[in-house]
Design a protein around this motif. Structure first.
Motif, PDB file in Angstrom:
ATOM      1  N   ASP A   1      -9.697  -6.029   4.910  1.00 49.73           N
ATOM      2  CA  ASP A   1      -9.925  -5.018   3.870  1.00 49.73           C
ATOM      3  C   ASP A   1      -9.514  -3.589   4.221  1.00 49.73           C
ATOM      4  O   ASP A   1      -9.255  -2.792   3.317  1.00 49.73           O
ATOM      5  CB  ASP A   1     -11.407  -5.013   3.478  1.00 49.73           C
ATOM      6  N   ARG A   2      -9.477  -3.223   5.483  1.00 49.02           N
ATOM      7  CA  ARG A   2      -9.303  -1.811   5.826  1.00 49.02           C
ATOM      8  C   ARG A   2      -7.891  -1.319   5.515  1.00 49.02           C
ATOM      9  O   ARG A   2      -6.904  -2.045   5.704  1.00 49.02           O
ATOM     10  CB  ARG A   2      -9.622  -1.579   7.298  1.00 49.02           C
ATOM     11  N   PRO A   3      -7.774  -0.085   5.048  1.00 56.14           N
ATOM     12  CA  PRO A   3      -6.448   0.506   4.817  1.00 56.14           C
ATOM     13  C   PRO A   3      -5.674   0.625   6.127  1.00 56.14           C
ATOM     14  O   PRO A   3      -6.261   0.850   7.194  1.00 56.14           O
ATOM     15  CB  PRO A   3      -6.766   1.892   4.246  1.00 56.14           C
ATOM     16  N   ILE A   4      -4.345   0.501   6.033  1.00 55.54           N
ATOM     17  CA  ILE A   4      -3.492   0.480   7.222  1.00 55.54           C
ATOM     18  C   ILE A   4      -2.446   1.591   7.146  1.00 55.54           C
ATOM     19  O   ILE A   4      -1.769   1.745   6.125  1.00 55.54           O
ATOM     20  CB  ILE A   4      -2.773  -0.873   7.351  1.00 55.54           C
ATOM     21  N   ILE A   5      -2.323   2.343   8.227  1.00 52.57           N
ATOM     22  CA  ILE A   5      -1.226   3.296   8.407  1.00 52.57           C
ATOM     23  C   ILE A   5      -0.295   2.712   9.455  1.00 52.57           C
ATOM     24  O   ILE A   5      -0.743   2.242  10.508  1.00 52.57           O
ATOM     25  CB  ILE A   5      -1.739   4.679   8.857  1.00 52.57           C
ATOM     26  N   LEU A   6       0.996   2.729   9.190  1.00 50.71           N
ATOM     27  CA  LEU A   6       2.006   2.270  10.138  1.00 50.71           C
ATOM     28  C   LEU A   6       2.814   3.470  10.617  1.00 50.71           C
ATOM     29  O   LEU A   6       3.138   4.352   9.818  1.00 50.71           O
ATOM     30  CB  LEU A   6       2.937   1.247   9.486  1.00 50.71           C
ATOM     31  N   ALA A   7       3.147   3.507  11.893  1.00 49.60           N
ATOM     32  CA  ALA A   7       3.955   4.625  12.394  1.00 49.60           C
ATOM     33  C   ALA A   7       4.685   4.225  13.660  1.00 49.60           C
ATOM     34  O   ALA A   7       4.266   3.329  14.400  1.00 49.60           O
ATOM     35  CB  ALA A   7       3.083   5.862  12.662  1.00 49.60           C
ATOM     36  N   GLY A   8       5.788   4.899  13.901  1.00 48.50           N
ATOM     37  CA  GLY A   8       6.558   4.706  15.118  1.00 48.50           C
ATOM     38  C   GLY A   8       7.537   5.848  15.273  1.00 48.50           C
ATOM     39  O   GLY A   8       7.702   6.683  14.371  1.00 48.50           O
ATOM     40  N   HIS A   9       8.196   5.894  16.412  1.00 48.95           N
ATOM     41  CA  HIS A   9       9.192   6.931  16.644  1.00 48.95           C
ATOM     42  C   HIS A   9      10.358   6.351  17.426  1.00 48.95           C
ATOM     43  O   HIS A   9      10.173   5.540  18.338  1.00 48.95           O
ATOM     44  CB  HIS A   9       8.601   8.109  17.422  1.00 48.95           C
TER      45      HIS A   9
ATOM     46  N   ILE B   1      10.838  -0.422  11.010  1.00 42.45           N
ATOM     47  CA  ILE B   1      11.694  -0.724   9.853  1.00 42.45           C
ATOM     48  C   ILE B   1      11.870  -2.236   9.707  1.00 42.45           C
ATOM     49  O   ILE B   1      11.760  -2.788   8.604  1.00 42.45           O
ATOM     50  CB  ILE B   1      13.049  -0.006  10.005  1.00 42.45           C
ATOM     51  N   ARG B   2      12.101  -2.904  10.817  1.00 49.07           N
ATOM     52  CA  ARG B   2      12.251  -4.367  10.756  1.00 49.07           C
ATOM     53  C   ARG B   2      10.923  -5.032  10.373  1.00 49.07           C
ATOM     54  O   ARG B   2      10.899  -6.016   9.624  1.00 49.07           O
ATOM     55  CB  ARG B   2      12.750  -4.893  12.104  1.00 49.07           C
ATOM     56  N   LEU B   3       9.827  -4.484  10.879  1.00 46.50           N
ATOM     57  CA  LEU B   3       8.507  -5.015  10.537  1.00 46.50           C
ATOM     58  C   LEU B   3       8.251  -4.884   9.034  1.00 46.50           C
ATOM     59  O   LEU B   3       7.719  -5.803   8.399  1.00 46.50           O
ATOM     60  CB  LEU B   3       7.432  -4.266  11.330  1.00 46.50           C
ATOM     61  N   LEU B   4       8.629  -3.755   8.475  1.00 45.70           N
ATOM     62  CA  LEU B   4       8.477  -3.564   7.030  1.00 45.70           C
ATOM     63  C   LEU B   4       9.279  -4.609   6.261  1.00 45.70           C
ATOM     64  O   LEU B   4       8.788  -5.208   5.296  1.00 45.70           O
ATOM     65  CB  LEU B   4       8.930  -2.166   6.628  1.00 45.70           C
ATOM     66  N   ARG B   5      10.506  -4.827   6.712  1.00 44.81           N
ATOM     67  CA  ARG B   5      11.376  -5.763   5.999  1.00 44.81           C
ATOM     68  C   ARG B   5      10.879  -7.199   6.097  1.00 44.81           C
ATOM     69  O   ARG B   5      10.886  -7.943   5.106  1.00 44.81           O
ATOM     70  CB  ARG B   5      12.790  -5.658   6.561  1.00 44.81           C
ATOM     71  N   GLU B   6      10.440  -7.600   7.300  1.00 46.38           N
ATOM     72  CA  GLU B   6      10.124  -8.999   7.537  1.00 46.38           C
ATOM     73  C   GLU B   6       8.656  -9.349   7.350  1.00 46.38           C
ATOM     74  O   GLU B   6       8.325 -10.502   7.032  1.00 46.38           O
ATOM     75  CB  GLU B   6      10.562  -9.392   8.956  1.00 46.38           C
ATOM     76  N   ARG B   7       7.750  -8.377   7.544  1.00 44.27           N
ATOM     77  CA  ARG B   7       6.335  -8.706   7.561  1.00 44.27           C
ATOM     78  C   ARG B   7       5.523  -8.044   6.456  1.00 44.27           C
ATOM     79  O   ARG B   7       4.354  -8.403   6.252  1.00 44.27           O
ATOM     80  CB  ARG B   7       5.735  -8.306   8.925  1.00 44.27           C
ATOM     81  N   VAL B   8       6.114  -7.060   5.768  1.00 48.84           N
ATOM     82  CA  VAL B   8       5.371  -6.326   4.746  1.00 48.84           C
ATOM     83  C   VAL B   8       5.979  -6.499   3.356  1.00 48.84           C
ATOM     84  O   VAL B   8       5.256  -6.771   2.387  1.00 48.84           O
ATOM     85  CB  VAL B   8       5.293  -4.817   5.099  1.00 48.84           C
ATOM     86  N   ALA B   9       7.279  -6.353   3.244  1.00 49.17           N
ATOM     87  CA  ALA B   9       7.940  -6.420   1.938  1.00 49.17           C
ATOM     88  C   ALA B   9       7.625  -7.728   1.216  1.00 49.17           C
ATOM     89  O   ALA B   9       7.838  -8.816   1.759  1.00 49.17           O
ATOM     90  CB  ALA B   9       9.452  -6.270   2.105  1.00 49.17           C
ATOM     91  N   GLY B  10       7.106  -7.612   0.003  1.00 47.83           N
ATOM     92  CA  GLY B  10       6.818  -8.779  -0.808  1.00 47.83           C
ATOM     93  C   GLY B  10       5.588  -9.564  -0.397  1.00 47.83           C
ATOM     94  O   GLY B  10       5.309 -10.621  -0.957  1.00 47.83           O
ATOM     95  N   LYS B  11       4.818  -9.048   0.591  1.00 44.35           N
ATOM     96  CA  LYS B  11       3.628  -9.741   1.081  1.00 44.35           C
ATOM     97  C   LYS B  11       2.365  -9.036   0.566  1.00 44.35           C
ATOM     98  O   LYS B  11       2.387  -7.840   0.263  1.00 44.35           O
ATOM     99  CB  LYS B  11       3.613  -9.757   2.608  1.00 44.35           C
ATOM    100  N   PRO B  12       1.245  -9.762   0.484  1.00 45.06           N
ATOM    101  CA  PRO B  12      -0.011  -9.138   0.033  1.00 45.06           C
ATOM    102  C   PRO B  12      -0.417  -7.921   0.853  1.00 45.06           C
ATOM    103  O   PRO B  12      -1.036  -6.987   0.326  1.00 45.06           O
ATOM    104  CB  PRO B  12      -1.035 -10.274   0.173  1.00 45.06           C
ATOM    105  N   ILE B  13      -0.054  -7.904   2.156  1.00 42.20           N
ATOM    106  CA  ILE B  13      -0.444  -6.782   3.004  1.00 42.20           C
ATOM    107  C   ILE B  13       0.134  -5.458   2.522  1.00 42.20           C
ATOM    108  O   ILE B  13      -0.409  -4.385   2.804  1.00 42.20           O
ATOM    109  CB  ILE B  13      -0.031  -7.039   4.475  1.00 42.20           C
ATOM    110  N   ALA B  14       1.218  -5.496   1.771  1.00 39.34           N
ATOM    111  CA  ALA B  14       1.841  -4.254   1.280  1.00 39.34           C
ATOM    112  C   ALA B  14       0.851  -3.424   0.479  1.00 39.34           C
ATOM    113  O   ALA B  14       0.931  -2.185   0.461  1.00 39.34           O
ATOM    114  CB  ALA B  14       3.072  -4.586   0.436  1.00 39.34           C
ATOM    115  N   ARG B  15      -0.111  -4.079  -0.164  1.00 36.50           N
ATOM    116  CA  ARG B  15      -1.088  -3.352  -0.983  1.00 36.50           C
ATOM    117  C   ARG B  15      -2.073  -2.569  -0.125  1.00 36.50           C
ATOM    118  O   ARG B  15      -2.771  -1.694  -0.643  1.00 36.50           O
ATOM    119  CB  ARG B  15      -1.842  -4.334  -1.877  1.00 36.50           C
ATOM    120  N   ARG B  16      -2.124  -2.865   1.162  1.00 35.31           N
ATOM    121  CA  ARG B  16      -3.068  -2.172   2.055  1.00 35.31           C
ATOM    122  C   ARG B  16      -2.426  -1.010   2.797  1.00 35.31           C
ATOM    123  O   ARG B  16      -3.116  -0.290   3.539  1.00 35.31           O
ATOM    124  CB  ARG B  16      -3.641  -3.162   3.074  1.00 35.31           C
ATOM    125  N   ILE B  17      -1.127  -0.810   2.648  1.00 35.50           N
ATOM    126  CA  ILE B  17      -0.431   0.232   3.413  1.00 35.50           C
ATOM    127  C   ILE B  17      -0.648   1.603   2.783  1.00 35.50           C
ATOM    128  O   ILE B  17      -0.259   1.847   1.644  1.00 35.50           O
ATOM    129  CB  ILE B  17       1.075  -0.075   3.511  1.00 35.50           C
TER     130      ILE B  17
END
Length: 369
Positions: free
Chosen positions: A175-183, A191-207
């Motif tokens: 349930d907790r909101p998620i912030i993603l960051a890197g440098h 960027i790859r994580l967003l493409r492969e693990r977040v895009a089109g997945k239910p977790i995207a609603r928590r970002i």
């Protein structure tokens, strides 16, 4: 902790910039000789996400003693019980050319990575409990060659990041909101994580937001496949922020030459396309902001014993291609700049106060959804 932080910062930057000074003087060929591994790529097995149940596999996690992401300058404090959680991917801290990937237990690389958490991830500790994994990052030299081994090294590194992300999701609950960051390299993996693990997945609603800082993202050829839009408003949630900092006169040709010769994530050429440029002062794209709106640059004292948050020191504006320009080279940060007036090392610390406020503002807006 502040003294250790700033001492390590001095050591790290001197080591990295010494190599980049050589690049300015002698060119890419010398950089390849100095940093590209001469060893063959070692095909190491991937790690299972269960490995990351071990607290020692994390540079930072909420229950880890001495968590470097909890560092703050004088006058700032981390939240005691933050609402959100954060997955942070640190930049390259392994400079050795004896291997294409950093051993997980490499003390020097891990100490440098902890330094980066103090100067970068710490900006978010008023809003989120920060998790930052150790991973077998690609060595510094992997970014100075087109050899197949370089991509293999990056793939291995990403495999660790992805495994750590699986355990992170299990640990934080549903349930907790998620912030993603890197440098830098961390942003590339994000960027790859967003493409492969977040895009089109239910977790995207928590970002709440994804801060992919210090790596170019094409609006035309990369953004459409990442599953989240570019942040267009200061209080927008579920969106991506990115910037690359240069003082003026800026010469980003080293980045542009590579970028314009590359192919985007959607398979189309990146040549001539604009990059995402979020102004971290305003939290909006393509914007200009005066120095008076800068809430604080993280600056070490002259004796390197303390860190001070200096407000009102630097302006920022996005140029037409997507680089963030900060005006003339700042006097307070003038020794450790990359070729072309590139302030890459300082992408977060130049705007530490604004990044902190940005995360809090977006988290507040997320809570109202």
């Amino acid at each position: 902790m502040a003294r250790k932080f700033l001492y390590l910062m001095a050591v790290l930057i001197v080591m990295v910039i010494a190599g980049l000074f050589a690049f300015r003087m002698f060119g890419p060929q010398l950089m390849r000789v100095a940093f590209v591994p001469s060893a063959q790529f070692e095909r190491l097995p991937g790690v299972n996400s269960s490995v990351y149940k071990n607290a020692n596999m994390w540079l930072a996690r909420p229950d880890k003693p001495g968590n470097p992401a909890l560092w703050t300058p004088s006058g700032e404090k981390p939240a005691a019980n933050p609402q959100a959680v954060m997955f942070f991917i640190h930049p390259t801290s392994y400079l050795d050319r004896t291997s294409w990937n950093a051993p997980l237990g490499d003390k020097i690389a891990n100490d440098r990575a902890a330094l980066f958490l103090r100067g970068q991830a710490s900006a978010f500790n008023a809003s989120a409990a920060i998790w930052a994994p150790r991973y077998r990052q690609a060595t510094f030299g992997a970014f100075f060659t087109g050899l197949a081994e370089a991509q293999q090294a990056l793939d291995l590194a990403y495999g660790d990041v992805s495994a750590a992300f699986d355990e992170f999701l299990r640990e934080i609950g549903p349930d907790r909101p998620i912030i993603l960051a890197g440098h830098s390299q961390g942003a590339l993996h994000l960027i790859r994580l967003l493409r492969e693990r977040v895009a089109g997945k239910p977790i995207a609603r928590r970002i709440v937001a994804a801060y992919a800082v210090g790596w170019p993202i094409s609006r035309n050829t990369d953004l459409p496949v990442l599953g989240l839009p570019e942040c267009s408003a200061a209080d927008q949630t579920g969106c991506i922020l990115s910037w690359q900092s240069f003082a003026e006169p800026a010469d980003p040709s080293l980045i542009l030459d590579t970028y314009d010769a590359s192919t985007g994530l959607n398979g189309a050429p990146r040549k001539g396309s604009a990059m995402i440029c979020t102004n971290p002062i305003t939290g909006t794209p393509g914007a200009s902001a005066p120095a008076t709106a800068n809430l604080g640059t993280l600056v070490p004292s002259t004796d390197m014993k303390t860190a001070t948050l200096v407000a009102g020191g630097l302006p920022a504006r996005c140029d037409g291609r997507g680089f963030l320009l900060i005006g003339p080279p700042p006097a307070q940060i003038g020794q450790y700049v990359l070729p072309g007036n590139n302030y890459h090392v300082f992408d977060y610390s130049l705007f530490w106060g604004n990044v902190r406020a940005d995360a809090a503002r977006r988290l507040a807006a997320f809570g109202k959804k």
